[in-house]
Design a protein around this motif. Structure first.
Motif, PDB file in Angstrom:
ATOM      1  N   ALA A 207       0.833  -1.213   0.000  1.00 46.24           N
ATOM      2  CA  ALA A 207       0.000   0.000   0.000  1.00 46.24           C
ATOM      3  C   ALA A 207       0.862   1.256   0.000  1.00 46.24           C
ATOM      4  O   ALA A 207       0.582   2.215  -0.736  1.00 46.24           O
ATOM      5  CB  ALA A 207      -0.929  -0.007   1.213  1.00 46.24           C
ATOM      6  N   ILE A 208       1.912   1.276   0.816  1.00 53.08           N
ATOM      7  CA  ILE A 208       2.791   2.445   0.897  1.00 53.08           C
ATOM      8  C   ILE A 208       3.466   2.709  -0.437  1.00 53.08           C
ATOM      9  O   ILE A 208       3.599   3.860  -0.868  1.00 53.08           O
ATOM     10  CB  ILE A 208       3.837   2.259   2.017  1.00 53.08           C
ATOM     11  N   TYR A 209       3.882   1.642  -1.123  1.00 51.23           N
ATOM     12  CA  TYR A 209       4.574   1.804  -2.398  1.00 51.23           C
ATOM     13  C   TYR A 209       3.662   2.356  -3.493  1.00 51.23           C
ATOM     14  O   TYR A 209       4.135   2.788  -4.539  1.00 51.23           O
ATOM     15  CB  TYR A 209       5.191   0.478  -2.840  1.00 51.23           C
ATOM     16  N   GLN A 210       2.370   2.350  -3.255  1.00 48.89           N
ATOM     17  CA  GLN A 210       1.437   2.942  -4.216  1.00 48.89           C
ATOM     18  C   GLN A 210       1.179   4.414  -3.922  1.00 48.89           C
ATOM     19  O   GLN A 210       0.339   5.054  -4.560  1.00 48.89           O
ATOM     20  CB  GLN A 210       0.126   2.153  -4.201  1.00 48.89           C
ATOM     21  N   THR A 211       1.883   4.965  -2.941  1.00 53.23           N
ATOM     22  CA  THR A 211       1.822   6.394  -2.624  1.00 53.23           C
ATOM     23  C   THR A 211       3.222   6.974  -2.833  1.00 53.23           C
ATOM     24  O   THR A 211       4.134   6.291  -3.273  1.00 53.23           O
ATOM     25  CB  THR A 211       1.385   6.614  -1.169  1.00 53.23           C
ATOM     26  N   HIS A 212       3.391   8.236  -2.467  1.00 51.86           N
ATOM     27  CA  HIS A 212       4.695   8.888  -2.597  1.00 51.86           C
ATOM     28  C   HIS A 212       5.512   8.810  -1.308  1.00 51.86           C
ATOM     29  O   HIS A 212       6.592   9.399  -1.225  1.00 51.86           O
ATOM     30  CB  HIS A 212       4.507  10.355  -2.989  1.00 51.86           C
ATOM     31  N   LEU A 213       5.014   8.115  -0.291  1.00 54.93           N
ATOM     32  CA  LEU A 213       5.712   8.043   0.996  1.00 54.93           C
ATOM     33  C   LEU A 213       6.980   7.208   0.898  1.00 54.93           C
ATOM     34  O   LEU A 213       7.042   6.235   0.140  1.00 54.93           O
ATOM     35  CB  LEU A 213       4.800   7.435   2.062  1.00 54.93           C
ATOM     36  N   ASN A 214       7.977   7.562   1.696  1.00 56.33           N
ATOM     37  CA  ASN A 214       9.175   6.743   1.832  1.00 56.33           C
ATOM     38  C   ASN A 214       8.937   5.734   2.956  1.00 56.33           C
ATOM     39  O   ASN A 214       8.682   6.146   4.102  1.00 56.33           O
ATOM     40  CB  ASN A 214      10.386   7.615   2.145  1.00 56.33           C
ATOM     41  N   PRO A 215       9.010   4.430   2.694  1.00 58.26           N
ATOM     42  CA  PRO A 215       8.641   3.422   3.702  1.00 58.26           C
ATOM     43  C   PRO A 215       9.647   3.262   4.834  1.00 58.26           C
ATOM     44  O   PRO A 215       9.367   2.543   5.786  1.00 58.26           O
ATOM     45  CB  PRO A 215       8.538   2.136   2.877  1.00 58.26           C
ATOM     46  N   THR A 216      10.795   3.920   4.744  1.00 59.52           N
ATOM     47  CA  THR A 216      11.812   3.758   5.800  1.00 59.52           C
ATOM     48  C   THR A 216      11.763   4.862   6.848  1.00 59.52           C
ATOM     49  O   THR A 216      12.458   4.779   7.859  1.00 59.52           O
ATOM     50  CB  THR A 216      13.223   3.720   5.182  1.00 59.52           C
ATOM     51  N   ILE A 217      10.968   5.897   6.614  1.00 65.92           N
ATOM     52  CA  ILE A 217      10.882   7.012   7.572  1.00 65.92           C
ATOM     53  C   ILE A 217       9.587   6.862   8.362  1.00 65.92           C
ATOM     54  O   ILE A 217       8.490   7.042   7.828  1.00 65.92           O
ATOM     55  CB  ILE A 217      10.923   8.366   6.852  1.00 65.92           C
ATOM     56  N   SER A 218       9.712   6.537   9.635  1.00 62.52           N
ATOM     57  CA  SER A 218       8.558   6.233  10.474  1.00 62.52           C
ATOM     58  C   SER A 218       8.528   7.176  11.672  1.00 62.52           C
ATOM     59  O   SER A 218       9.476   7.916  11.940  1.00 62.52           O
ATOM     60  CB  SER A 218       8.623   4.779  10.934  1.00 62.52           C
TER      61      SER A 218
END
Length: 332
Positions: A207-218
């Motif tokens: 789901a995250i990869y279908q947005t512009h978010l970086n998945p490593t920054i939490s």
């Protein structure tokens, strides 16, 4: 939108024209048109090649790998199509200046969905009110006062501990949860929880990869190497209403049993193939359950809500609209 394909047996997965070809160890062959596939879960030893990966990458299809024991091995992620340098800079800035607020919001979201799950059993005369009250007390009386991430994580841990204690009341003896053991699980209930949590984590990565978010920054979990820590943040809120409702439904309705659906040779701490199939079928049913979302004023699935929470986080990062995770009681 295609469907998730699960591969439970050993074999070989390859490309054949514009389809996927799966040949198992008994030489049985199945073809899947590429447009019918959203993502692939491999839960056994399967051979693949770079030609296949290139093909899947062009169609933005993920492969999630698990070993026989149900442990997550990793994910093949297609080349990122939704890169945004502007959002990346703002996501980092938000981490520096507003991490505490977002982390608190995530913990509150976890607690509210846990309470919603437990209230079902309270209404059916199970003695879980004490645990509901304990969770409410620490979240609504203490959480707003703390300003250190370690204290927020402590409160999150307390909330989950109270939930696990309540589960001892509502689960049968074969699935008694003495304590949460993760690596590796030591009994059937810990095996179910670990497997379900990992399944939800991988769904959230997609789901995250279908947005512009970086998945490593939490924000709640510490950003770390070798994991997509933002997927932990987003998925945590949905664990009570997706993973644990799946477990509770299967176990309490005798649809999954210790004797029939776990590997005896592994001290019943590993789901066998039939057990995985039963769990995944119910897990997918719950992910694809349709609800009437109050804010959106339309029907959506829980699968969609995972991505919607990602977009709500983007609105917070870019526009300052406060991130409030999904609340299953209010359906928004």
């Amino acid at each position: 939108m295609g469907k998730t394909k699960y591969i439970f047996t050993s074999g070989k997965l390859s490309r054949k024209d514009f389809s996927l070809c799966y040949r198992d160890v008994d030489n049985n062959i199945n073809y899947f048109p590429i447009e019918e596939v959203r993502e692939i879960y491999i839960l056994n030893e399967v051979s693949i090649n770079t030609k296949l990966l290139d093909f899947l990458g062009r169609y933005s299809i993920f492969i999630h790998f698990f070993n026989y024991y149900g442990n997550y091995s990793g994910t093949f992620c297609p080349k990122e199509e939704y890169l945004s340098g502007r959002l990346l800079v703002q996501q980092l800035e938000k981490y520096k200046i507003d991490r505490i607020r977002i982390a608190k919001s995530i913990v509150k979201g976890i607690a509210l969905n846990i309470i919603e799950v437990l209230y079902h059993y309270h209404r059916h005369n199970k003695p879980v009110k004490e645990y509901i009250d304990n969770i409410r007390k620490i979240v609504f009386n203490e959480l707003d006062k703390v300003e250190q991430i370690k204290r927020i994580l402590y409160i999150e841990g307390f909330v989950w501990k109270e939930f696990y204690s309540a589960l001892r009341i509502v689960l049968p003896e074969d699935f008694y949860l003495k304590e949460r053991v993760k690596r590796p699980p030591d009994n059937p209930i810990n095996a179910l929880i670990s497997f379900g949590n990992t399944m939800l984590y991988t769904k959230t990565v997609s789901a995250i990869y279908q947005t512009h978010l970086n998945p490593t920054i939490s924000y709640l979990h510490e950003p770390a190497e070798r994991r997509f820590s933002l997927a932990l943040d987003i998925s945590e809120v949905f664990k009570p209403i997706i993973v644990f409702r799946t477990i509770l439904d299967l176990v309490n309705n005798n649809r999954i049993s210790k004797i029939n659906h776990f590997d005896k040779n592994m001290n019943y701490a590993v789901l066998n193939e039939e057990g995985k199939k039963i769990f995944i079928a119910e897990f997918e049913n719950r992910l694809n359950k349709v609800i009437e979302h109050k804010r959106l004023k339309r029907k959506v699935t829980y699968q969609t809500l995972l991505k919607y929470d990602c977009y709500k986080l983007i609105k917070d990062i870019m526009e300052g609209v406060e991130f409030i995770p999904y609340n299953d009681k209010n359906k928004e």
